[in-house]
Design a protein around this motif. Sequence first.
Motif, PDB file in Angstrom:
ATOM      1  N   GLU A  92      28.802 -29.440 -27.390  1.00 30.33           N
ATOM      2  CA  GLU A  92      28.102 -30.236 -28.411  1.00 30.33           C
ATOM      3  C   GLU A  92      26.653 -29.799 -28.509  1.00 30.33           C
ATOM      4  O   GLU A  92      25.935 -29.766 -27.507  1.00 30.33           O
ATOM      5  CB  GLU A  92      28.234 -31.720 -28.052  1.00 30.33           C
ATOM      6  CG  GLU A  92      27.294 -32.630 -28.811  1.00 30.33           C
ATOM      7  CD  GLU A  92      26.022 -32.876 -28.035  1.00 30.33           C
ATOM      8  OE1 GLU A  92      24.937 -32.675 -28.616  1.00 30.33           O
ATOM      9  OE2 GLU A  92      26.108 -33.255 -26.842  1.00 30.33           O
ATOM     10  N   LYS A 101      24.125 -38.488 -30.460  1.00 25.16           N
ATOM     11  CA  LYS A 101      25.041 -37.907 -29.483  1.00 25.16           C
ATOM     12  C   LYS A 101      26.084 -38.940 -29.039  1.00 25.16           C
ATOM     13  O   LYS A 101      27.277 -38.631 -28.944  1.00 25.16           O
ATOM     14  CB  LYS A 101      24.257 -37.363 -28.284  1.00 25.16           C
ATOM     15  CG  LYS A 101      23.448 -36.114 -28.624  1.00 25.16           C
ATOM     16  CD  LYS A 101      22.801 -35.506 -27.391  1.00 25.16           C
ATOM     17  CE  LYS A 101      21.916 -34.313 -27.741  1.00 25.16           C
ATOM     18  NZ  LYS A 101      22.670 -33.133 -28.186  1.00 25.16           N
ATOM     19  N   TYR A 105      30.218 -38.620 -29.543  1.00 23.39           N
ATOM     20  CA  TYR A 105      31.205 -38.641 -28.458  1.00 23.39           C
ATOM     21  C   TYR A 105      32.203 -39.787 -28.603  1.00 23.39           C
ATOM     22  O   TYR A 105      33.365 -39.644 -28.201  1.00 23.39           O
ATOM     23  CB  TYR A 105      30.510 -38.688 -27.104  1.00 23.39           C
ATOM     24  CG  TYR A 105      30.000 -37.336 -26.682  1.00 23.39           C
ATOM     25  CD1 TYR A 105      30.873 -36.328 -26.276  1.00 23.39           C
ATOM     26  CD2 TYR A 105      28.641 -37.031 -26.731  1.00 23.39           C
ATOM     27  CE1 TYR A 105      30.423 -35.082 -25.913  1.00 23.39           C
ATOM     28  CE2 TYR A 105      28.176 -35.780 -26.368  1.00 23.39           C
ATOM     29  CZ  TYR A 105      29.072 -34.810 -25.966  1.00 23.39           C
ATOM     30  OH  TYR A 105      28.616 -33.564 -25.615  1.00 23.39           O
ATOM     31  N   THR A 120      27.589 -31.175 -23.160  1.00 23.46           N
ATOM     32  CA  THR A 120      26.447 -31.336 -24.049  1.00 23.46           C
ATOM     33  C   THR A 120      25.417 -30.243 -23.793  1.00 23.46           C
ATOM     34  O   THR A 120      25.124 -29.915 -22.648  1.00 23.46           O
ATOM     35  CB  THR A 120      25.786 -32.723 -23.904  1.00 23.46           C
ATOM     36  OG1 THR A 120      24.670 -32.811 -24.795  1.00 23.46           O
ATOM     37  CG2 THR A 120      25.318 -32.993 -22.473  1.00 23.46           C
ATOM     38  N   SER A 122      22.386 -30.656 -24.577  1.00 23.36           N
ATOM     39  CA  SER A 122      21.128 -31.389 -24.664  1.00 23.36           C
ATOM     40  C   SER A 122      20.015 -30.684 -23.892  1.00 23.36           C
ATOM     41  O   SER A 122      20.230 -30.154 -22.803  1.00 23.36           O
ATOM     42  CB  SER A 122      21.307 -32.799 -24.101  1.00 23.36           C
ATOM     43  OG  SER A 122      20.069 -33.451 -24.005  1.00 23.36           O
ATOM     44  N   THR A 134      32.049 -41.133 -23.843  1.00 20.34           N
ATOM     45  CA  THR A 134      32.960 -39.998 -24.023  1.00 20.34           C
ATOM     46  C   THR A 134      34.427 -40.369 -23.854  1.00 20.34           C
ATOM     47  O   THR A 134      35.306 -39.651 -24.316  1.00 20.34           O
ATOM     48  CB  THR A 134      32.641 -38.886 -23.004  1.00 20.34           C
ATOM     49  OG1 THR A 134      32.951 -39.370 -21.680  1.00 20.34           O
ATOM     50  CG2 THR A 134      31.174 -38.478 -23.058  1.00 20.34           C
TER      51      THR A 134
END
Length: 284
Positions: A92, A101, A105, A120, A122, A134
């Motif tokens: 992601e 985010k 998820y 992720t 991130s 998630t």
Amino acid sequence: MAIEIRAVTVLGTGVLGSQIAFQTAYHGYRVQAYDIDDKALEAARGRFTTLAATYRAEVMGATDELTERTRAGIGLTTDLAAAVENADLVIEAVPEVLEIKRQTYETLGELAPERTIFATNSSTLLPSDIKDFTGRPDRFLALHFANQVWKFNTAEVMGTAQTDPQVFRAVVDFADSIGMVPIEVRKEKSGYVLNSLLVPFLNAGIELAAGDYADPEAVDTTWRIATGAPMGPFQILDVVGLTTPYNILMSDEQTRGLAAWLKENYIDKGKLGVATGEGFYKYS
């Protein structure tokens, strides 16, 4: 039983998402790239074409045939269910905003197969801030890439207390298999290794310019000459793109003034960095 990763989906085809997709496909994986609308996918096609040319120029062994096969082989879709239906791993790379985010998820967890690992990309957010959204915290972790992945090829792997050790090891092995140097982060740290060092450096540069102590070019020149580094903070910001640094600055009340300066003087004027042809510098 070892976890096998062959099919990879990348969510988000911005500057870094498109690089992750291209690098993964270049190393032989089946890759699907997802974004929210046709306009975003059209921009992604342009990025993949540019990346193919960049690889031919900068990556040893990147032939015309290989780069074209890589570019043509990446699937592009705005249908999230179709994007993840066969994925072994989803990476992601959506905007650096916690709520976006988490929402991503929540939807993703309902659509992806139970076996699918979520990672992720991130830059600063902790996986533990996302894991409960998630639906599979044991198969979720962070896999953070540096910009220009074919050249600055680190991949930071950071799990939570609930991440299955086998999942962690599978993602480390995956990163290695696509030409990255896996950096195993032992416990959660906002900013991981790279951005724990980089973000304060970039913010210090912005503070000097926003406070009118020195202009961006003078800051960069000082850093390059005094340290021998190839780029100063504003050159790095242009490569990264100004949107992600802006989101990071906005996430901390103490740096929102710097975010406002960045938005007023650059972002609102369409100066987002190399990708748009102008940021702190102009690009052909």
